[in-house]
Design a protein around this motif. Structure first.
Motif, PDB file in Angstrom:
ATOM      1  N   TRP A  17       0.823  -1.215   0.000  1.00 12.05           N
ATOM      2  CA  TRP A  17       0.000   0.000   0.000  1.00 12.05           C
ATOM      3  C   TRP A  17       0.857   1.266   0.000  1.00 12.05           C
ATOM      4  CZ3 TRP A  17      -4.588   1.066  -1.602  1.00 12.05           C
ATOM      5  CH2 TRP A  17      -5.547   0.067  -1.634  1.00 12.05           C
ATOM      6  N   THR A  18       1.957   1.238   0.776  1.00  7.59           N
ATOM      7  CA  THR A  18       2.834   2.417   0.809  1.00  7.59           C
ATOM      8  C   THR A  18       3.409   2.676  -0.586  1.00  7.59           C
ATOM      9  OG1 THR A  18       3.437   1.675   3.011  1.00  7.59           O
ATOM     10  CG2 THR A  18       4.807   3.417   2.057  1.00  7.59           C
ATOM     11  N   LEU A  19       3.834   1.587  -1.244  1.00  7.58           N
ATOM     12  CA  LEU A  19       4.411   1.743  -2.585  1.00  7.58           C
ATOM     13  C   LEU A  19       3.362   2.221  -3.584  1.00  7.58           C
ATOM     14  CD1 LEU A  19       6.584  -1.486  -2.597  1.00  7.58           C
ATOM     15  CD2 LEU A  19       7.452   0.848  -2.790  1.00  7.58           C
ATOM     16  N   LEU A  20       2.164   1.663  -3.457  1.00  5.23           N
ATOM     17  CA  LEU A  20       1.103   2.048  -4.390  1.00  5.23           C
ATOM     18  C   LEU A  20       0.784   3.542  -4.252  1.00  5.23           C
ATOM     19  CD1 LEU A  20      -0.833   1.008  -6.555  1.00  5.23           C
ATOM     20  CD2 LEU A  20      -2.498   0.563  -4.772  1.00  5.23           C
ATOM     21  N   GLU A  21       0.761   4.009  -3.041  1.00  5.19           N
ATOM     22  CA  GLU A  21       0.523   5.443  -2.804  1.00  5.19           C
ATOM     23  C   GLU A  21       1.567   6.280  -3.542  1.00  5.19           C
ATOM     24  OE1 GLU A  21      -1.798   7.130  -1.213  1.00  5.19           O
ATOM     25  OE2 GLU A  21      -2.859   5.398  -0.378  1.00  5.19           O
ATOM     26  N   LYS A  22       2.819   5.787  -3.466  1.00  3.29           N
ATOM     27  CA  LYS A  22       3.928   6.520  -4.089  1.00  3.29           C
ATOM     28  C   LYS A  22       3.804   6.572  -5.608  1.00  3.29           C
ATOM     29  CE  LYS A  22       8.005   5.514  -1.382  1.00  3.29           C
ATOM     30  NZ  LYS A  22       9.283   4.857  -1.588  1.00  3.29           N
ATOM     31  N   SER A  23       3.111   5.580  -6.158  1.00  2.76           N
ATOM     32  CA  SER A  23       3.029   5.512  -7.623  1.00  2.76           C
ATOM     33  C   SER A  23       1.937   6.420  -8.195  1.00  2.76           C
ATOM     34  CB  SER A  23       2.751   4.067  -8.047  1.00  2.76           C
ATOM     35  OG  SER A  23       1.379   3.771  -7.846  1.00  2.76           O
ATOM     36  N   ILE A  24       1.134   7.018  -7.322  1.00  2.95           N
ATOM     37  CA  ILE A  24       0.022   7.838  -7.830  1.00  2.95           C
ATOM     38  C   ILE A  24       0.563   9.063  -8.572  1.00  2.95           C
ATOM     39  CG2 ILE A  24      -2.010   9.227  -7.178  1.00  2.95           C
ATOM     40  CD1 ILE A  24      -2.445   7.299  -4.849  1.00  2.95           C
ATOM     41  N   ALA A  25       0.037   9.278  -9.771  1.00  2.70           N
ATOM     42  CA  ALA A  25       0.489  10.402 -10.602  1.00  2.70           C
ATOM     43  C   ALA A  25      -0.465  11.574 -10.428  1.00  2.70           C
ATOM     44  CB  ALA A  25       0.505   9.967 -12.058  1.00  2.70           C
ATOM     45  N   TYR A  26       0.084  12.763 -10.249  1.00  2.00           N
ATOM     46  CA  TYR A  26      -0.744  13.964 -10.070  1.00  2.00           C
ATOM     47  C   TYR A  26      -0.638  14.861 -11.295  1.00  2.00           C
ATOM     48  CZ  TYR A  26      -1.511  12.599  -5.291  1.00  2.00           C
ATOM     49  OH  TYR A  26      -1.902  11.903  -4.184  1.00  2.00           O
ATOM     50  N   ARG A  30      -4.308  17.019  -9.190  1.00  2.46           N
ATOM     51  CA  ARG A  30      -5.322  15.988  -8.974  1.00  2.46           C
ATOM     52  C   ARG A  30      -4.746  14.608  -9.331  1.00  2.46           C
ATOM     53  NH1 ARG A  30     -10.564  18.101 -12.111  1.00  2.46           N
ATOM     54  NH2 ARG A  30      -9.314  17.148 -13.739  1.00  2.46           N
ATOM     55  N   PRO A  31      -5.084  13.563  -8.553  1.00  7.48           N
ATOM     56  CA  PRO A  31      -4.568  12.219  -8.867  1.00  7.48           C
ATOM     57  C   PRO A  31      -5.255  11.688 -10.125  1.00  7.48           C
ATOM     58  CG  PRO A  31      -6.137  12.087  -7.064  1.00  7.48           C
ATOM     59  CD  PRO A  31      -6.024  13.543  -7.395  1.00  7.48           C
ATOM     60  N   VAL A  32      -4.457  11.272 -11.113  1.00  5.09           N
ATOM     61  CA  VAL A  32      -5.066  10.831 -12.383  1.00  5.09           C
ATOM     62  C   VAL A  32      -4.715   9.402 -12.786  1.00  5.09           C
ATOM     63  CG1 VAL A  32      -5.364  13.101 -13.468  1.00  5.09           C
ATOM     64  CG2 VAL A  32      -3.169  11.917 -13.661  1.00  5.09           C
ATOM     65  N   GLY A  33      -3.939   8.721 -11.970  1.00  7.74           N
ATOM     66  CA  GLY A  33      -3.580   7.351 -12.337  1.00  7.74           C
ATOM     67  C   GLY A  33      -2.380   6.889 -11.539  1.00  7.74           C
ATOM     68  N   THR A  34      -1.803   5.748 -11.949  1.00  8.11           N
ATOM     69  CA  THR A  34      -0.585   5.267 -11.270  1.00  8.11           C
ATOM     70  C   THR A  34       0.503   5.053 -12.319  1.00  8.11           C
ATOM     71  OG1 THR A  34      -1.592   3.053 -11.365  1.00  8.11           O
ATOM     72  CG2 THR A  34      -1.604   4.164  -9.233  1.00  8.11           C
ATOM     73  N   LEU A  35       1.734   5.402 -11.956  1.00  3.87           N
ATOM     74  CA  LEU A  35       2.857   5.234 -12.880  1.00  3.87           C
ATOM     75  C   LEU A  35       3.209   3.753 -12.998  1.00  3.87           C
ATOM     76  CD1 LEU A  35       5.099   8.185 -11.650  1.00  3.87           C
ATOM     77  CD2 LEU A  35       3.478   8.164 -13.555  1.00  3.87           C
ATOM     78  N   VAL A  71     -10.044   7.431  -9.835  1.00  2.74           N
ATOM     79  CA  VAL A  71     -10.610   6.749 -10.999  1.00  2.74           C
ATOM     80  C   VAL A  71     -11.420   7.736 -11.840  1.00  2.74           C
ATOM     81  CG1 VAL A  71     -11.942   4.738 -11.749  1.00  2.74           C
ATOM     82  CG2 VAL A  71     -10.660   4.652  -9.609  1.00  2.74           C
ATOM     83  N   ARG A  72     -12.138   8.632 -11.149  1.00  2.86           N
ATOM     84  CA  ARG A  72     -12.936   9.620 -11.886  1.00  2.86           C
ATOM     85  C   ARG A  72     -12.036  10.521 -12.733  1.00  2.86           C
ATOM     86  NH1 ARG A  72     -15.681  11.778  -7.955  1.00  2.86           N
ATOM     87  NH2 ARG A  72     -14.531  13.716  -7.690  1.00  2.86           N
ATOM     88  N   TYR A  73     -10.973  11.045 -12.114  1.00  2.00           N
ATOM     89  CA  TYR A  73     -10.066  11.931 -12.865  1.00  2.00           C
ATOM     90  C   TYR A  73      -9.366  11.185 -13.996  1.00  2.00           C
ATOM     91  CZ  TYR A  73     -10.720  15.249  -9.022  1.00  2.00           C
ATOM     92  OH  TYR A  73     -11.261  16.096  -8.105  1.00  2.00           O
ATOM     93  N   PHE A  74      -9.013   9.923 -13.719  1.00  2.00           N
ATOM     94  CA  PHE A  74      -8.376   9.108 -14.763  1.00  2.00           C
ATOM     95  C   PHE A  74      -9.315   9.008 -15.971  1.00  2.00           C
ATOM     96  CE2 PHE A  74      -8.412   4.961 -16.810  1.00  2.00           C
ATOM     97  CZ  PHE A  74      -7.112   4.841 -17.267  1.00  2.00           C
ATOM     98  N   LEU A  75     -10.575   8.685 -15.699  1.00  2.00           N
ATOM     99  CA  LEU A  75     -11.540   8.520 -16.796  1.00  2.00           C
ATOM    100  C   LEU A  75     -11.745   9.827 -17.544  1.00  2.00           C
ATOM    101  CD1 LEU A  75     -14.113   6.227 -14.931  1.00  2.00           C
ATOM    102  CD2 LEU A  75     -12.800   5.585 -16.977  1.00  2.00           C
ATOM    103  N   GLU A  76     -11.830  10.924 -16.787  1.00  2.00           N
ATOM    104  CA  GLU A  76     -12.050  12.231 -17.437  1.00  2.00           C
ATOM    105  C   GLU A  76     -10.862  12.635 -18.299  1.00  2.00           C
ATOM    106  OE1 GLU A  76     -15.080  14.232 -14.143  1.00  2.00           O
ATOM    107  OE2 GLU A  76     -12.954  14.789 -14.124  1.00  2.00           O
ATOM    108  N   GLU A  77      -9.664  12.482 -17.757  1.00  2.00           N
ATOM    109  CA  GLU A  77      -8.482  12.944 -18.495  1.00  2.00           C
ATOM    110  C   GLU A  77      -8.180  12.058 -19.703  1.00  2.00           C
ATOM    111  OE1 GLU A  77      -7.209  15.802 -18.204  1.00  2.00           O
ATOM    112  OE2 GLU A  77      -8.261  16.300 -16.349  1.00  2.00           O
ATOM    113  N   THR A  78      -8.319  10.742 -19.549  1.00  2.00           N
ATOM    114  CA  THR A  78      -8.037   9.862 -20.697  1.00  2.00           C
ATOM    115  C   THR A  78      -9.082  10.085 -21.790  1.00  2.00           C
ATOM    116  OG1 THR A  78      -9.091   8.130 -19.396  1.00  2.00           O
ATOM    117  CG2 THR A  78      -6.701   8.009 -19.629  1.00  2.00           C
TER     118      THR A  78
END
Ligand code: GLC
Length: 471
Positions: A17-26, A30-35, A71-78
């Motif tokens: 979970w700690t690593l996953l948090e670190k992978s979040i792309a802003y 706004r968070p838009v996905g994971t690297l 997930v919402r921002y990811f969907l909107e931006e993609t």
């Protein structure tokens, strides 16, 4: 399906979970996905890209945890990256496509997203799966949030329609399946899977099911009719022509060839000698079976591809009996298909002359490595989901125990090599995000099988209404 309390949160999971948090792309705060990977080593190729397919397990996890915003921002931006105009220039991505990945680029303090539709990818492979996954994620988002109005926004209805138009377009062939080039999916390199690979066909089926639930006619009647026409044909085609078990192998082994006309039994003119019948008949248990890797003119690719087979179970593309048979096969041939790390991307590997011809002698896809028979930990979530769907949670448990024992210690590799998946992949990246999120998601699915609802579908005939009615 019972909740399993034995999956308590442990240190491996906490680290994940700690690593996953670190992978979040802003992007624009706004968070838009994971690297693609969590460690920011500058030497890793496209480490700072957010891949659509890699984001899937992260998206499902975030939805389970109620972190809907990402997930919402990811969907909107993609969606904003999707071309909406017809393109006449062959080098411009087609109307309706969703990119394989995107990157956040900063120019004089101004951020923008740079999309890759395959025009930058190694060998310029097209990501056909991205647009299919996009609809599947949107459907999961609406199911989790119960916010159908989000998908009813005109730009979203248009986005789904454009993807459907692309998939249901007038074309040259006359199969209900989707014709694609090699490397159009998770296997993002040449591996002899051009034509009608099972991974694309199951994602196509899932995307059609999802779109059918999300599209609210108004102007799109033709598309809805198109989906309704295609779904049963696609399902029956896969169930019949891709299915391999001992009975079917017996029939194929004795197929007549060169049959012309409507009464042909061997419709694809498969030459029995192209099928490794001897190996297959000793490998297949009597109660087991699976969907072939690819079916086309005089072609039956008998390799077992995990993602396609497991997604077929999850989305009820296979019959209940077929789903059980696939799980029987996995159980019986555990050493070959799962080995020491869940699980093989495909089995068996292409070797010798076949390897040279089908991969183009690709040194990154040597036999039993990477895409050519390597073990990919991300596949554990598909395996666990399929296990829960078929009531075989013991298989999910067994898989998680293997991953739990090694993934964190091995620094969450992208893939493993060797016939049993014992060696860390030669060219595998460490701290691969979907290895982490796939493992975390598998645990959530074991803990509470109700989460399966986000991604699974019931039998088509009894479940073809719109989500507006379901919610
Ligand atoms: C590799 C995989 C592809 C994945 C990408 C990023 O190219 O083949 O499926 O999306 O890495 O992790």
């Amino acid at each position: 399906m019972e909740k399993d309390q034995s999956f308590i949160t442990d240190d491996v999971e906490k680290q994940g979970w700690t690593l996953l948090e670190k992978s979040i792309a802003y992007y624009q705060n706004r968070p838009v996905g994971t690297l693609a990977i969590c460690s920011k080593s500058p030497n890793v190729l496209n480490f700072d890209y957010c891949f659509v397919r890699d984001f899937v397990p992260s998206a499902l996890l975030f939805l389970i945890k109620g972190r809907y915003d990402i997930v919402r921002y990811f969907l909107e931006e993609t969606l904003k990256l999707q071309p909406t105009e017809k393109q006449f220039d062959a080098y411009t991505p087609s109307k309706g496509l969703i990119p394989a990945s995107f990157k956040i680029v900063s120019d004089n303090g101004e951020e923008h997203l740079e999309a890759d539709f395959g025009e930058q990818a190694i060998a310029r492979v097209t990501p056909v799966d991205s647009c299919l996954w996009w609809v599947i994620i949107l459907h999961a988002y609406v199911k989790a949030t119960k916010d159908i109005n989000f998908a009813l926004q005109p730009q979203f209805q248009q986005g789904i329609s454009l993807i459907m138009e692309l998939c249901l377009a007038t074309r040259f062939d006359m199969y209900p399946t989707l014709l694609v080039p090699d490397g159009a999916c998770m296997i993002y390199r040449r591996l002899g899977i051009y034509g009608y690979p099972i991974e694309i066909q199951t994602l196509f089926y899932a995307a059609l099911r999802a779109a059918r639930k999300l599209l609210i006619c108004a102007g799109d009647e033709e598309i809805v009719i198109g989906i309704d026409n295609r779904l049963p044909l696609l399902r029956n085609h896969i169930r019949e022509h891709y299915w391999i078990d001992i009975n079917r192998l017996n029939k194929i082994h004795r197929f007549k060839v060169e049959e012309y006309g409507e009464t042909a039994v061997n419709q694809f003119n498969i030459y029995a000698d192209s099928v490794p019948y001897s190996d297959l008949s000793s490998w297949l248990p009597f109660n087991g079976g699976y969907l072939a890797g690819n079916v086309g003119p005089s072609q039956l690719d008998t390799r077992f591809f995990s993602l396609g087979n497991l997604m077929a179970i999850i989305t009820s593309l296979t019959t209940e009996k077929q789903s059980q048979a696939i799980m029987n096969l996995i159980e019986e041939q555990w050493e070959d298909l799962v080995g020491q790390m869940p699980m093989k991307i495909c089995f068996p590997a292409l070797e010798k002359e076949e390897y040279r011809i089908f991969t183009g002698a690709d040194p990154k896809n040597l036999p039993w490595s990477n895409h050519n028979g390597g073990n990919w930990p991300v596949l554990i979530w598909f395996l666990t989901a399929a296990a829960q769907k078929t009531g075989r949670s013991d298989i999910g448990k067994r898989a998680i125990e293997l991953a739990q024992a090694r993934l964190s210690e091995d620094e969450w590799p992208e893939y493993y090599d060797g016939t049993r998946g014992i060696l860390i992949g030669k060219g595998a990246r460490r701290y691969q995000t979907w290895t982490i999120s796939g493992f975390l998601l598998a645990k959530e699915l074991m803990r509470n099988p109700e989460h399966l609802e986000l991604i699974s579908f019931g039998e088509y005939d009894s479940d073809n209404t719109s989500l507006v009615c379901d919610l």
